[in-house]
Design a protein around this motif. Structure first.
Motif, short mmCIF file in Angstrom:
data_model
loop_
_atom_site.label_atom_id
_atom_site.label_comp_id
_atom_site.label_asym_id
_atom_site.label_seq_id
_atom_site.Cartn_x
_atom_site.Cartn_y
_atom_site.Cartn_z
N UNK A 29 -3.49 -26.96 13.39
CA UNK A 29 -2.85 -25.75 13.90
C UNK A 29 -2.26 -25.02 12.86
N UNK A 30 -2.78 -23.65 12.95
CA UNK A 30 -2.68 -22.44 11.88
C UNK A 30 -1.19 -22.05 12.00
N UNK A 31 -0.42 -22.44 10.93
CA UNK A 31 0.93 -21.99 10.81
C UNK A 31 1.29 -20.74 10.14
N UNK A 32 0.26 -20.01 9.74
CA UNK A 32 0.27 -18.75 8.90
C UNK A 32 0.17 -17.82 9.92
N UNK A 33 1.58 -16.75 9.75
CA UNK A 33 1.55 -15.50 10.78
C UNK A 33 0.98 -14.31 10.16
N UNK A 34 1.23 -14.16 8.73
CA UNK A 34 0.84 -13.03 8.05
C UNK A 34 0.19 -13.30 6.67
N UNK A 35 -1.25 -12.60 6.39
CA UNK A 35 -1.73 -13.12 5.19
C UNK A 35 -2.26 -11.73 4.59
N UNK A 36 -1.95 -11.58 3.33
CA UNK A 36 -1.85 -10.24 2.59
C UNK A 36 -3.04 -10.62 1.59
N UNK A 37 -4.03 -9.84 1.51
CA UNK A 37 -5.10 -10.01 0.47
C UNK A 37 -5.43 -9.00 -0.24
N UNK A 38 -5.50 -8.85 -1.51
CA UNK A 38 -5.49 -7.78 -2.43
C UNK A 38 -5.09 -6.63 -2.14
N UNK A 39 -3.67 -6.56 -1.66
CA UNK A 39 -3.07 -5.24 -1.31
C UNK A 39 -2.79 -4.35 -2.43
N UNK A 40 -3.24 -3.20 -2.35
CA UNK A 40 -2.97 -1.99 -3.24
C UNK A 40 -2.20 -1.07 -2.70
N UNK A 41 -1.32 -0.19 -3.24
CA UNK A 41 -0.56 0.99 -2.62
C UNK A 41 -0.34 1.93 -3.96
N UNK A 42 -1.25 2.79 -4.04
CA UNK A 42 -1.11 3.71 -5.35
C UNK A 42 -0.59 5.11 -4.68
N UNK A 43 0.21 5.87 -5.47
CA UNK A 43 0.73 7.35 -5.29
C UNK A 43 0.03 8.18 -6.40
N UNK A 44 -0.68 9.20 -5.81
CA UNK A 44 -1.42 10.14 -6.73
C UNK A 44 -0.27 10.92 -7.44
N UNK A 45 -0.36 11.25 -8.69
CA UNK A 45 0.47 12.12 -9.91
C UNK A 45 -0.16 13.41 -9.59
N UNK A 46 0.38 14.24 -9.34
CA UNK A 46 -0.24 15.69 -9.25
C UNK A 46 0.44 16.59 -10.73
N UNK A 47 -0.57 17.47 -11.02
CA UNK A 47 -0.02 18.18 -12.52
C UNK A 47 -0.79 19.27 -12.55
N UNK A 48 -0.28 20.30 -13.45
CA UNK A 48 -0.99 21.66 -13.68
C UNK A 48 -0.75 22.26 -12.61
N UNK A 49 -1.39 23.96 -13.14
CA UNK A 49 -0.90 24.82 -12.08
C UNK A 49 -1.57 24.58 -10.58
N UNK A 50 -2.98 23.69 -10.79
CA UNK A 50 -3.62 23.74 -9.42
C UNK A 50 -2.99 22.50 -8.73
#
Length: 323
Positions: A1-22
């Protein structure tokens, strides 16, 4: 019986860094940088690490409060990243979040009664009588009274507000709850009450927790297993007592050395990591700790160590333990 409720694989969360006039994207903050782990049913899985390590971003990414950049999050055999917004909204009744600061997470213009009835009206087709019965059930569970239902959040103490937040999270009877630093904003005397409440609710409602904290004493009290994060990456995982008594990664050892001893006469050797935490915008090559670790070797600056199985469900990402 599978006892795993949540499995996370290779999770990435990146936030963009904005710069310059544009305001062009000049780089990315690697808040969560390729992590994988599993959470078993009805266990408490703790994410620990210093501020800025990515543990809160991980918790919110799992529920898509913050949208992940890539990876796979399997909950009940379903990848939640692939769900539409409407499908995810329906899924949220089974995946809930307890915030760190109950005062900022509760709408100050709503009474407790309205705060608790809102998720029921959102996720279920219930009569007014059924909603009232469910609210009475949940306030009894968290130690509040019927007389407090018509009060507003500012009329409660910090501990009582956190009980309201917990009630709001469990009123839809979820199976999975992310508790993001749920006691760090509370007095020490109140912390134990809230922790014991969470443990009691877990037993009664068969809940599975991801418990996020920087307080290692709290984590040891409540968790079954621990993942240690540093600079967006998991560096060590294992059963709780295993981590606390047989830590292997230099960063984990440094964290544990900073925990105050219960015996004032017992002297502990502090492990002080040199230098500052590198920028998550430009993380170092190889091991993320290589610039601060006294045991760093040349390979540590070149190749990122992957989590290796040390036996007994203990995994560590460190070249010191490679053959």
């Amino acid at each position: 019986m599978n006892n795993v409720l949540l499995e996370v694989e290779n999770l990435k969360t990146y936030f963009p860094v904005k710069g310059g006039v544009l305001k062009k994207t000049t780089g990315y903050v690697h808040a969560v940088d390729d992590i994988s782990f599993k959470v078993n049913k009805q266990e408490t899985f703790a994410l620990v690490g210093e501020s800025g390590c990515g543990k809160s971003t991980t918790g919110r990414s799992l529920l898509r409060v913050i949208e992940p950049t890539s990876g796979k999050i399997t909950f009940r055999n379903e990848d939640v990243i692939r769900l539409s917004k409407e499908e995810m909204r329906k899924k949220r009744k089974d995946m809930q979040l307890i915030f760190q600061n109950p005062y900022s997470s509760l709408n100050p213009r709503m009474t407790v009664n309205k705060l608790l009835s809102e998720p029921l009206r959102t996720h279920f087709s219930m009569s007014q009588k059924e909603i009232e019965e469910q609210i009475l059930w949940v306030i009894d569970k968290v130690g509040l009274t019927k007389e407090q239902l018509d009060r507003y959040p500012h009329q409660f103490s910090g501990g009582q507000r956190q009980r309201i937040s917990i009630a709001r999270a469990i009123i839809s009877k979820p199976s999975f709850v992310v508790a993001d630093e749920p006691v760090s904003a509370l007095d020490v005397s109140i912390q134990s009450q809230i922790l014991n409440l969470l443990i009691e609710l877990q037993k009664d409602l068969k809940l599975t927790y991801i418990f996020i904290s920087h307080d290692l004493n709290v984590v040891r009290h409540i968790s079954n297993s621990v993942a240690v994060m540093y600079l967006g990456r998991i560096v060590e995982t294992g059963d709780t007592e295993q981590i606390y008594t047989s830590a292997m990664h230099p960063y984990t050892k440094a964290l544990l050395s900073a925990v105050p001893s219960k015996d004032p006469l017992q002297k502990k050797k502090r492990i002080i990591l040199k230098g500052d935490v590198p920028s998550p915008v430009n993380p170092p090559n190889g091991c993320p700790l290589n610039s601060r670790c006294e045991s760093a070797m040349s390979i540590c600056k070149e190749i990122r160590p992957e989590l290796a199985d040390m036996g007994n469900n203990h995994h560590v990402a460190c070249h010191l333990y490679k053959e």
